[in-house]
Design a protein around this motif. Sequence first.
Motif, short mmCIF file in Angstrom:
data_model
loop_
_atom_site.label_atom_id
_atom_site.label_comp_id
_atom_site.label_asym_id
_atom_site.label_seq_id
_atom_site.Cartn_x
_atom_site.Cartn_y
_atom_site.Cartn_z
N ARG A 818 85.86 -75.36 113.84
CA ARG A 818 85.52 -74.63 115.06
C ARG A 818 85.13 -75.62 116.16
O ARG A 818 84.40 -76.58 115.92
CB ARG A 818 84.36 -73.68 114.79
CG ARG A 818 83.99 -72.82 115.99
CD ARG A 818 82.65 -72.14 115.79
NE ARG A 818 82.70 -71.20 114.69
CZ ARG A 818 81.64 -70.82 113.98
NH1 ARG A 818 80.46 -71.37 114.26
NH2 ARG A 818 81.76 -69.97 113.01
N GLU A 819 85.61 -75.37 117.35
CA GLU A 819 85.28 -76.23 118.47
C GLU A 819 83.77 -76.29 118.66
O GLU A 819 83.10 -75.25 118.66
CB GLU A 819 85.94 -75.73 119.76
CG GLU A 819 87.42 -76.03 119.85
CD GLU A 819 88.00 -75.60 121.20
OE1 GLU A 819 87.26 -74.99 121.99
OE2 GLU A 819 89.18 -75.89 121.44
N GLY A 820 83.24 -77.50 118.79
CA GLY A 820 81.82 -77.66 119.03
C GLY A 820 80.97 -77.71 117.79
O GLY A 820 79.75 -77.83 117.87
N ALA A 823 76.69 -81.35 113.32
CA ALA A 823 76.38 -82.17 112.15
C ALA A 823 76.75 -81.50 110.84
O ALA A 823 76.91 -82.17 109.82
CB ALA A 823 74.89 -82.52 112.16
N ASP A 824 76.88 -80.17 110.83
CA ASP A 824 77.26 -79.48 109.60
C ASP A 824 78.60 -79.97 109.07
O ASP A 824 78.90 -79.80 107.89
CB ASP A 824 77.34 -77.96 109.81
CG ASP A 824 75.97 -77.31 109.77
OD1 ASP A 824 75.02 -77.95 109.28
OD2 ASP A 824 75.85 -76.15 110.22
N LEU A 825 79.41 -80.59 109.94
CA LEU A 825 80.74 -81.04 109.52
C LEU A 825 80.86 -82.54 109.41
O LEU A 825 81.97 -83.06 109.23
CB LEU A 825 81.80 -80.50 110.49
CG LEU A 825 82.03 -78.99 110.47
CD1 LEU A 825 83.23 -78.62 111.31
CD2 LEU A 825 82.21 -78.50 109.05
N ASP A 826 79.76 -83.28 109.51
CA ASP A 826 79.84 -84.74 109.42
C ASP A 826 80.46 -85.18 108.09
O ASP A 826 81.32 -86.06 108.03
CB ASP A 826 78.45 -85.38 109.56
CG ASP A 826 77.97 -85.37 111.01
OD1 ASP A 826 78.78 -85.04 111.91
OD2 ASP A 826 76.79 -85.68 111.24
N GLU A 841 90.73 -78.94 115.68
CA GLU A 841 89.71 -78.07 116.26
C GLU A 841 90.36 -76.79 116.80
O GLU A 841 91.41 -76.84 117.44
CB GLU A 841 88.96 -78.79 117.38
CG GLU A 841 88.08 -79.92 116.87
CD GLU A 841 86.95 -80.24 117.82
OE1 GLU A 841 86.96 -79.72 118.96
OE2 GLU A 841 86.05 -81.00 117.43
N VAL A 842 89.73 -75.66 116.49
CA VAL A 842 90.30 -74.36 116.82
C VAL A 842 89.23 -73.53 117.53
O VAL A 842 88.08 -73.46 117.07
CB VAL A 842 90.77 -73.62 115.55
CG1 VAL A 842 91.33 -72.24 115.91
CG2 VAL A 842 91.79 -74.45 114.79
N ALA A 843 89.60 -72.92 118.64
CA ALA A 843 88.67 -72.05 119.35
C ALA A 843 88.55 -70.71 118.63
O ALA A 843 89.49 -70.22 118.01
CB ALA A 843 89.16 -71.82 120.79
#
Length: 872
Positions: A818-820, A823-826, A841-843
């Motif tokens: 998800r765009e933006g 840290a959950d995706l580090d 990245e997908v809106a």
Amino acid sequence: MSGVGDGAEGIPISEARNSVDVVWSGTWVAERLGVELVESGGADVSGGSAGAGPLRELLGLALRRNPKRAHLLVSNVLGKHVPQHPSVIWRSGYDLGVRVRELLGPDEAARALVLGYAETATGLGHSVADGLALAPYLHSTRRPVPGVERAGGFEESHSHATSHLLLPEDPRLLAGDGALVLVDDEFSTGNTVLNTIRGLHETFPRERYVIVALVDMRAPEDRARLDAFAREIGARVDLIALASGTVRLPADVLDKGQELVARYETAAAPVSAPGAGRAPVTRVDLGWPAGVPDGGRHGFTAAHRARLDAALPEMAERVAAALPEEARRVLVLGFEELMYAPLALGVALERRLGGGEAEAGGVGEGAAGVEVRYSTTTRSPVLAVDDPGYAIRTRLVFPAHDDPADGPGPRYAYNVAGGGFDAVVAVVDSVADTEALHAPDGLLAELSAHTGHVLLAVVPSYVPSPTAAPHPSPHAPQDQEPRMLPDPLRGPAFSSYAPEDVGWLLQDLSDVTLEAPTEEREEAIQSGGAHYAESLPVEYQPSPRYQELFRAALDTSAARIAQAVGTVTETVLAERAGGTGRPVLVSLARAGTPVGVLMRRWAEARRGLDLPHYAVSIVRGRGIDANALRWLAAHHDPADVVFVDGWTGKGAITRELAAAIEEFEAAGGAHGFDPAVAVLADPGSCVRTYGTREDFLIPSACLNSTVSGLISRTVLRADLVGPDDFHGAKFYRDLADTDVSGDFVDAIAARFDEVAGAVDVQVKELLAADREPTWEGWAAVERISEEYGIHDVNLVKPGVGETTRVLLRRVPWKILAREGAGADLDHVRLLAEQRGVPVEEVAELPYTCVGLIHPKYTRGATGADGKAVASA
């Protein structure tokens, strides 16, 4: 409990009992019904003595709404109908216990068993046991407890609810050779005691019985009958009471009583709760000591007494801190059979708020200017008449709130309305902390209309461990021998978790080579040549950089996860409050197991509940381990089982479980398992019971076995798992140096206290909200599957947890983020970088991220265009 009354030893009971009453509270009934109380001296009865005492100080009179007996002797020192100083109530029973100890002598007193009668004498019997000091205590109950075998029972013929059950955790408690001390509030005819002794003596004969009551009101013929009975069974029977006498009744007392009740019933309508101006209700966490029973329903030992004594000052401090500053008159209100726990709390609160004058012999307001009183709710219907010469001045009526076995019905709180209480501390057990308690017509609403503030304190309902039961559970299928199935595997022999944290209903395949290269497994799985559960991926060994990410994620998310753990656990307890109040957690190995361990830790730390926890295998496309279900049904009530998982993605496992339970029952397995799943996070909106519906990083998803007790994912292969075997798994002992399973659990458990308030708020909101699953996740996955040309929802893994699994165990094609997303995706970005997987990245992505497995994977496929399906 030797310690609870230390600050009240100087109170003269004769002064405290009824000193404020100018008119005797039995005058109204005596004048209209012709009932007389006749005082008697302390005549010897079967070797014991019935001590003399002023009956009018101890008793008032009221009218029962009961066709079997017209009058009710209303005790001023029992703590049931008349609010009284808790220290006076406790001291009355304690002093009787001291007299029993003196009668028996110290050696025999230590071998005695004290048995109290439900519901009115449960607290009195417990206080008598305190006076004996070392004697264990058991009280009868009218609440059957699933999974606990009945060891005995008897009838109380005159009562509104006649059947009593005896449900000791250890039936050998009734088989001792010491004296049996039977405690009731009054000894009227002796029928109940005779029924008890007769029933128990046939199975557990004893040489000595001691009957203890506040008042002995038997007629001469009843006294002779007890003497004859003692000779018949060849045992000594003694009796000890605070006061003795008889009740003289006119011949037409029943007719007169019913006529009076009918005449005054309308005028004495219960005080109703007005709709406006109700006081707030505040929940107080007592910090009840883990493992200490809430009372004597299943037995209460001297060791339990010592632990409770040690914890009471802190519990009283918590209640005192929650009371409004302006409160000067406080009522501690117990709940039906739950009399002793709130009484002990009341005594401790009395010492905390008023110990100075109590120690000096006073009975009014204490050093802090606060007067504490105590009484309990009851099942007993009694007429209320607002007259100073009548013992029951007011009556609150509310629905039963503990899902009683004999069905719904009204319950009562007497002399609370109009009592001038600035605050009421309502104490219930967790089984009774239900929606009915909090309903608009429930007890809390009724109380809040008649006081300035209501505090709710919940004591965890104690249910014996099934391991203590000497016989197989009645819930086991009749054609099954439970001994055919092995006991659960436990650490440290299998897994790095402590043995009490989880029992694994698995077989140990640690010595079997099951690992295959990830690419080789993926090709075999997608080609149909093998099922994913027939082999194991090679365990991912995290790099130092990845380990740092795990630690950072744990540090930043521990409180967030602790709140989700508390929320899902408290929701489960609230949903299952109508059962035993002690759910059996069954986690779906292995992602659900760390969550099950944490839920068990929360229940123990915050509610004092020792919840059983097992881990079982469920395999997509193959269902749940039927042998594990058979074992659970043989050892627990299936209705108590709560299945636990870590998170939901698209809800495939949720559907798999529901189908598997249906298939298990259709094949003749035990009925009653609820296929609903409780999860820490439900981003897919697939379940009703969850800690959160946010899609965020749960650090246990970052790793494999090293955060799950060093246990592999489960294995189901025909050559290894036979028809009577549990599914298999491996214990990776060689990875012990990198194991963080304990660190993960401890870090989150350390944050339980700080999130407790937020959990209370969130649980209340959830219980009042519409939590029906919308299956938004499934719809999103179907849409993504078609949009990216995959055409197989099993290859779309939504959510942070599922995406991490793809990167660790499967051959990922690409990651949608998800765009933006922060840290959950580090850790996801790091893993994707290490494996050369693109992150797109997908809106407006409904999840934080989605992992896509390469469709129709072969080792030559690339899928470089991101949409076309690469073919072999």
